[in-house]
Design an enzyme around this catalytic site. Sequence first.
Site, PDB file in Angstrom:
ATOM      1  N   ARG A  70       0.714  -1.260  -0.124  1.00 41.74           N
ATOM      2  CA  ARG A  70       0.135   0.038   0.168  1.00 41.74           C
ATOM      3  C   ARG A  70       0.837   1.374  -0.086  1.00 41.74           C
ATOM      4  O   ARG A  70       0.416   2.043   0.600  1.00 41.74           O
ATOM      5  CB  ARG A  70      -1.001   0.167   1.216  1.00 41.74           C
ATOM      6  CG  ARG A  70      -2.240  -0.910   1.208  1.00 41.74           C
ATOM      7  CD  ARG A  70      -3.310  -0.458   0.431  1.00 41.74           C
ATOM      8  NE  ARG A  70      -4.134  -1.574  -0.151  1.00 41.74           N
ATOM      9  CZ  ARG A  70      -4.975  -1.855   0.720  1.00 41.74           C
ATOM     10  NH1 ARG A  70      -5.539  -1.166   1.750  1.00 41.74           N
ATOM     11  NH2 ARG A  70      -5.769  -2.934   0.364  1.00 41.74           N
ATOM     12  N   ARG A 105      -3.537   6.689   0.083  1.00 41.09           N
ATOM     13  CA  ARG A 105      -3.919   7.783   0.865  1.00 41.09           C
ATOM     14  C   ARG A 105      -2.925   8.436   1.696  1.00 41.09           C
ATOM     15  O   ARG A 105      -3.154   9.688   2.149  1.00 41.09           O
ATOM     16  CB  ARG A 105      -5.201   7.203   1.454  1.00 41.09           C
ATOM     17  CG  ARG A 105      -6.438   7.447   0.585  1.00 41.09           C
ATOM     18  CD  ARG A 105      -7.691   6.976   1.476  1.00 41.09           C
ATOM     19  NE  ARG A 105      -7.360   5.661   1.826  1.00 41.09           N
ATOM     20  CZ  ARG A 105      -8.180   4.639   2.294  1.00 41.09           C
ATOM     21  NH1 ARG A 105      -9.592   5.218   2.616  1.00 41.09           N
ATOM     22  NH2 ARG A 105      -8.190   3.505   2.586  1.00 41.09           N
ATOM     23  N   ARG A 120      -6.871  11.586  -6.948  1.00 37.93           N
ATOM     24  CA  ARG A 120      -8.252  10.485  -6.976  1.00 37.93           C
ATOM     25  C   ARG A 120      -9.194  11.423  -6.765  1.00 37.93           C
ATOM     26  O   ARG A 120     -10.242  10.650  -6.479  1.00 37.93           O
ATOM     27  CB  ARG A 120      -7.647   9.526  -5.940  1.00 37.93           C
ATOM     28  CG  ARG A 120      -7.087   8.391  -6.183  1.00 37.93           C
ATOM     29  CD  ARG A 120      -7.828   7.265  -7.158  1.00 37.93           C
ATOM     30  NE  ARG A 120      -9.237   7.336  -6.476  1.00 37.93           N
ATOM     31  CZ  ARG A 120      -9.502   6.572  -5.375  1.00 37.93           C
ATOM     32  NH1 ARG A 120      -8.573   5.841  -4.577  1.00 37.93           N
ATOM     33  NH2 ARG A 120     -11.036   6.701  -4.976  1.00 37.93           N
ATOM     34  N   ASP A 135      -6.289  -3.760  -7.638  1.00 41.80           N
ATOM     35  CA  ASP A 135      -6.880  -4.259  -6.354  1.00 41.80           C
ATOM     36  C   ASP A 135      -7.255  -5.794  -6.740  1.00 41.80           C
ATOM     37  O   ASP A 135      -7.282  -5.963  -7.885  1.00 41.80           O
ATOM     38  CB  ASP A 135      -8.221  -3.455  -5.870  1.00 41.80           C
ATOM     39  CG  ASP A 135      -8.413  -3.768  -4.598  1.00 41.80           C
ATOM     40  OD1 ASP A 135      -8.137  -2.999  -3.824  1.00 41.80           O
ATOM     41  OD2 ASP A 135      -9.448  -4.798  -4.358  1.00 41.80           O
ATOM     42  N   TYR A 160     -14.183 -12.748  -0.115  1.00 44.34           N
ATOM     43  CA  TYR A 160     -15.107 -11.524  -0.331  1.00 44.34           C
ATOM     44  C   TYR A 160     -16.542 -11.871  -1.144  1.00 44.34           C
ATOM     45  O   TYR A 160     -17.520 -11.439  -0.703  1.00 44.34           O
ATOM     46  CB  TYR A 160     -14.401 -10.572  -1.294  1.00 44.34           C
ATOM     47  CG  TYR A 160     -13.483  -9.755  -0.325  1.00 44.34           C
ATOM     48  CD1 TYR A 160     -13.845  -8.687   0.525  1.00 44.34           C
ATOM     49  CD2 TYR A 160     -12.027 -10.049  -0.420  1.00 44.34           C
ATOM     50  CE1 TYR A 160     -13.036  -7.961   1.256  1.00 44.34           C
ATOM     51  CE2 TYR A 160     -11.085  -9.201   0.297  1.00 44.34           C
ATOM     52  CZ  TYR A 160     -11.856  -8.294   1.118  1.00 44.34           C
ATOM     53  OH  TYR A 160     -10.761  -7.519   2.161  1.00 44.34           O
TER      54      TYR A 160
HETATM   55  O1  CP3 Z   1       0.417   0.191  -3.092  1.00 48.88           O
HETATM   56  C1  CP3 Z   1      -0.127  -0.739  -3.081  1.00 48.88           C
HETATM   57  O2  CP3 Z   1       0.139  -1.793  -2.495  1.00 48.88           O
HETATM   58  C2  CP3 Z   1      -0.834  -1.429  -4.355  1.00 48.88           C
HETATM   59  C3  CP3 Z   1      -2.340  -1.186  -4.401  1.00 48.88           C
HETATM   60  C4  CP3 Z   1      -3.159  -2.348  -3.766  1.00 48.88           C
HETATM   61  C5  CP3 Z   1      -4.336  -2.074  -3.440  1.00 48.88           C
HETATM   62  N1  CP3 Z   1      -5.233  -2.912  -3.076  1.00 48.88           N
HETATM   63  C6  CP3 Z   1      -4.862  -0.652  -3.566  1.00 48.88           C
HETATM   64  C7  CP3 Z   1      -5.873  -0.255  -2.984  1.00 48.88           C
HETATM   65  C8  CP3 Z   1      -3.165  -3.571  -3.183  1.00 48.88           C
HETATM   66  C9  CP3 Z   1      -1.736  -4.366  -3.480  1.00 48.88           C
HETATM   67  C10 CP3 Z   1      -4.332  -4.007  -3.138  1.00 48.88           C
HETATM   68  C11 CP3 Z   1      -4.453  -5.327  -2.565  1.00 48.88           C
HETATM   69  C12 CP3 Z   1      -5.748  -5.739  -1.495  1.00 48.88           C
HETATM   70  N2  CP3 Z   1      -6.984  -5.314  -1.843  1.00 48.88           N
HETATM   71  C13 CP3 Z   1      -5.623  -6.732  -0.543  1.00 48.88           C
HETATM   72  C14 CP3 Z   1      -4.507  -7.425  -0.303  1.00 48.88           C
HETATM   73  C15 CP3 Z   1      -3.635  -6.611   0.426  1.00 48.88           C
HETATM   74  C16 CP3 Z   1      -3.790  -6.493   1.813  1.00 48.88           C
HETATM   75  O3  CP3 Z   1      -3.912  -5.261   2.339  1.00 48.88           O
HETATM   76  O4  CP3 Z   1      -3.945  -7.479   2.770  1.00 48.88           O
HETATM   77  C17 CP3 Z   1      -6.963  -6.549  -0.105  1.00 48.88           C
HETATM   78  C18 CP3 Z   1      -7.327  -7.481   1.124  1.00 48.88           C
HETATM   79  C19 CP3 Z   1      -7.931  -5.817  -0.903  1.00 48.88           C
HETATM   80  C20 CP3 Z   1      -9.189  -5.466  -0.618  1.00 48.88           C
HETATM   81  C21 CP3 Z   1      -9.513  -3.840  -0.254  1.00 48.88           C
HETATM   82  N3  CP3 Z   1      -9.374  -2.935  -1.156  1.00 48.88           N
HETATM   83  C22 CP3 Z   1      -9.465  -3.282   0.908  1.00 48.88           C
HETATM   84  C23 CP3 Z   1      -9.537  -4.307   2.290  1.00 48.88           C
HETATM   85  C24 CP3 Z   1      -9.432  -2.007   0.849  1.00 48.88           C
HETATM   86  C25 CP3 Z   1      -9.446  -0.753   1.968  1.00 48.88           C
HETATM   87  C26 CP3 Z   1     -10.798  -0.100   2.107  1.00 48.88           C
HETATM   88  C27 CP3 Z   1     -10.574   1.242   2.750  1.00 48.88           C
HETATM   89  O5  CP3 Z   1     -10.898   2.217   2.333  1.00 48.88           O
HETATM   90  O6  CP3 Z   1      -9.711   1.175   3.589  1.00 48.88           O
HETATM   91  C28 CP3 Z   1      -9.420  -1.768  -0.448  1.00 48.88           C
HETATM   92  C29 CP3 Z   1      -9.427  -0.421  -1.298  1.00 48.88           C
HETATM   93  C30 CP3 Z   1      -8.153   0.025  -1.958  1.00 48.88           C
HETATM   94  N4  CP3 Z   1      -7.121  -0.585  -2.443  1.00 48.88           N
HETATM   95  C31 CP3 Z   1      -7.214   1.348  -1.538  1.00 48.88           C
HETATM   96  C32 CP3 Z   1      -6.368   1.213  -2.273  1.00 48.88           C
HETATM   97  C33 CP3 Z   1      -5.191   2.395  -2.194  1.00 48.88           C
HETATM   98  C34 CP3 Z   1      -7.809   2.472  -0.834  1.00 48.88           C
HETATM   99  C35 CP3 Z   1      -9.211   3.118  -1.461  1.00 48.88           C
HETATM  100  C36 CP3 Z   1      -8.986   4.505  -1.917  1.00 48.88           C
HETATM  101  O7  CP3 Z   1      -7.824   5.007  -2.107  1.00 48.88           O
HETATM  102  O8  CP3 Z   1      -9.785   5.076  -2.245  1.00 48.88           O
END
Ligand code: CP3
Length: 342
Positions: free
Chosen positions: A21, A25, A34, A70, A146
Amino acid sequence: MPLIAAATGGTPSRRPVWFMRQAGRSLPEYREIRAGRGMLESCFEAELVAEITMQPVRRHDTDAAILFSDIVVPLRAAGIDLDIVAGTGPVIASPIRTAADVAKMPRLDPSSVGAVTSAIGMIIDELPDEKSLIGFAGAPFTLASYLIEGGPSRTYERTKAMMLAEPELWNTFMGRIADITITFLRAQLDAGVDALQLFDSWAGALSKAQYEEYVAPHSARVMAEVAEYGVPRIHFGVNTGELLSSMTDVGTEVIGVDWRLPLDEAAARVGHRVAVQGNLDPTVLLAGDDAVLEREIDRVVAAGERAIAAGAPGHIFNLGHGVMPNTDAGVITRAVELIHAL
Ligand code: CP3
């Protein structure tokens, strides 16, 4: 590339570091670009994906970029109605719970992730030679959780109920998800990613026996289907201290470790067969004290060095899980500097 050297038993020119991540943000430039755009739609705009992927590499000088995407992107591309809700995560419009639901599982046509593969081309053009691009996908269990629960879960009740009570249906479903994961990873590999990470983020909810019986065969098929590319594979999950050996057996070059276990102990648990990645507690970056940051980084690096001394092929510095959204970007840059200076 330091990351590839560390993953494969070579001698890296410097200690490789990247953060799960790292694109997100915590970066003001990410929040700006974004603004007013949905998370999921952003993942299908190639130029935006490339730009966001590069942001943390430019700012922090990490040794790898991780594709901005994602784990649910290939599911959406295959036609499953879902969204990523800010502050919640993936939400599935019609959860998949019955044999009839599973029978309707779509296949992924690689052309429907064309935006992702175009973005990879743009990133490779911009990324300096010594930095690696990491592609990724969700592992079948984490994606199944999910799809079955309909969104994030604490207990995975319905997921485990299907797994335990309807093993045939479960295996059919996991096989269909694995097909999508394989297609998504192969598309990224064909486009030129240097390494890949399989995220089984929520596998830690399972017992070792459950993991080995119901999950490992499907993840092993995913790993086997991408092995021919010869790029390092990283396998990661949270709370998987008891599963590290089983997750290594699935087929990987690097095992991701969360912050609960010192890296040398993790390396011993997998018999020093693979490199270790991790494992600074993400909350250390929020502690707001430089001396604490330095001490905790030293601790991780020292455990990584003990792991290597005991036979592990290498150590890739990372967090134990993702960067928390309210982390100060300056602290992340500082952490990278400290890690590279050691
Ligand atoms: O920088 C990185 O690591 C690459 C980007 C990345 C994202 N998601 C972007 C993202 C990666 C590798 C993921 C994988 C992902 N997505 C996982 C496996 C990694 C982990 O955290 O264990 C999982 C479980 C997800 C599902 C998911 N998507 C979650 C739990 C969330 C967070 C929700 C929140 O808002 O807190 C997301 C959304 C997400 N994916 C965001 C980002 C940057 C945040 C949304 C945003 O910026 O608006």
